[in-house]
Structure formats: structure tokens, C-alpha cells
Design a protein around this motif. Structure first.
Motif, PDB file in Angstrom:
ATOM      1  N   ALA A  90      13.949   6.376   2.328  1.00  0.00           N
ATOM      2  CA  ALA A  90      13.634   5.836   3.652  1.00  0.00           C
ATOM      3  C   ALA A  90      13.038   4.440   3.517  1.00  0.00           C
ATOM      4  N   ALA A  91      13.311   3.590   4.490  1.00  0.00           N
ATOM      5  CA  ALA A  91      12.804   2.217   4.472  1.00  0.00           C
ATOM      6  C   ALA A  91      11.282   2.176   4.498  1.00  0.00           C
ATOM      7  N   ASP A  92      10.652   3.185   5.095  1.00  0.00           N
ATOM      8  CA  ASP A  92       9.189   3.186   5.169  1.00  0.00           C
ATOM      9  C   ASP A  92       8.528   3.818   3.934  1.00  0.00           C
ATOM     10  N   ASP A  93       9.339   4.236   2.946  1.00  0.00           N
ATOM     11  CA  ASP A  93       8.805   4.817   1.716  1.00  0.00           C
ATOM     12  C   ASP A  93       9.601   4.311   0.510  1.00  0.00           C
ATOM     13  N   THR A 151       7.783  -2.486  -5.195  1.00  0.00           N
ATOM     14  CA  THR A 151       8.695  -1.530  -4.568  1.00  0.00           C
ATOM     15  C   THR A 151      10.058  -2.183  -4.371  1.00  0.00           C
ATOM     16  N   GLU A 210       3.162  -4.854  -3.643  1.00  0.00           N
ATOM     17  CA  GLU A 210       2.199  -4.360  -2.676  1.00  0.00           C
ATOM     18  C   GLU A 210       1.237  -5.495  -2.333  1.00  0.00           C
ATOM     19  N   GLN A 246      13.987  -2.026  -2.351  1.00  0.00           N
ATOM     20  CA  GLN A 246      14.851  -1.552  -1.262  1.00  0.00           C
ATOM     21  C   GLN A 246      16.235  -2.155  -1.451  1.00  0.00           C
TER      22      GLN A 246
END
Length: 112
Positions: A26-29, A77, A65, A79
């Protein structure tokens, strides 16, 4: 805009494992390097060079972060980008063509 030629990505099994994981998160994780190692079942000596190549090719985007946690180092992170998603899906579609499957010793309709 960067007009350098696109970087060619070899879709080895480890690269596919990393991309599959990034496509499914997921984009939020977004996952970080060690989490990718754990979930893909690959060592850091395999995962981090793959992440570097994918980022160089603009298939993924890595971000640090913003806050530094007191109990651990800051995480980077990752994506998948729109370019990466489209390019990976196109490459997967090519491997489903009969000629590509025969190259890998698979007969039409035979699973890998």
C-alpha cells in the motif's frame, strides 16, 4: 527533463520478487530495505543492488524518513513509480507470449 536513455532492467527472479513486493504494498505503508529482504526471502547483498538499479532506472523512488527515531536508524522507504509499474507490467506481458515461454522451455498453457 532527463533525456538520458532508459536503463534496461533484467527481470531476474530476485528482481521480480522485489518488484512483486513493491507492486503489492500500500502507498501508505511503503517497505524499507530490510523489510523487503525479509518479505522477499532475499539477502541484503541481493536486494540493495536491485533497489539501486531500479531507482536509477526510475522504476522506483526511495525516500528517507523525515524524523529520526530514537530507537533505530532512519529508514529509506521505496515505492514503485508509474513508469516502473507500466514497464514491469509490459515486461510481464511479453513473458506470457508463446515465443518467450518456449525460450524458457515452457509449453503453451504450462505453468512455471
Amino acid at each position: 527533463m532527463d533525456e538520458s536513455p532508459p536503463v534496461r532492467i533484467r527481470l531476474t527472479m530476485p528482481t521480480r520478487a522485489v518488484l512483486d513486493l513493491l507492486m503489492s504494498t500500500a502507498a501508505d505503508d511503503p517497505p524499507w530495505g530490510y523489510r523487503i529482504c525479509e518479505e522477499a526471502g532475499l539477502g541484503p547483498g541481493t536486494v540493495y543492488p536491485i533497489l539501486e538499479r531500479l531507482e536509477e532506472a526510475r522504476w522506483i523512488e526511495g525516500t528517507w524518513e523525515t524524523e529520526v527515531p530514537a530507537d533505530r536508524p532512519r529508514r529509506r522507504t521505496y515505492q514503485i513509480t508509474d513508469l516502473g509499474s507500466c514497464s514491469y507490467q509490459a515486461a510481464l506481458a511479453k513473458t506470457k507470449r508463446p515465443a518467450a515461454r518456449l525460450r524458457w522451455g515452457l509449453r503453451p498453457g504450462e505453468a512455471r
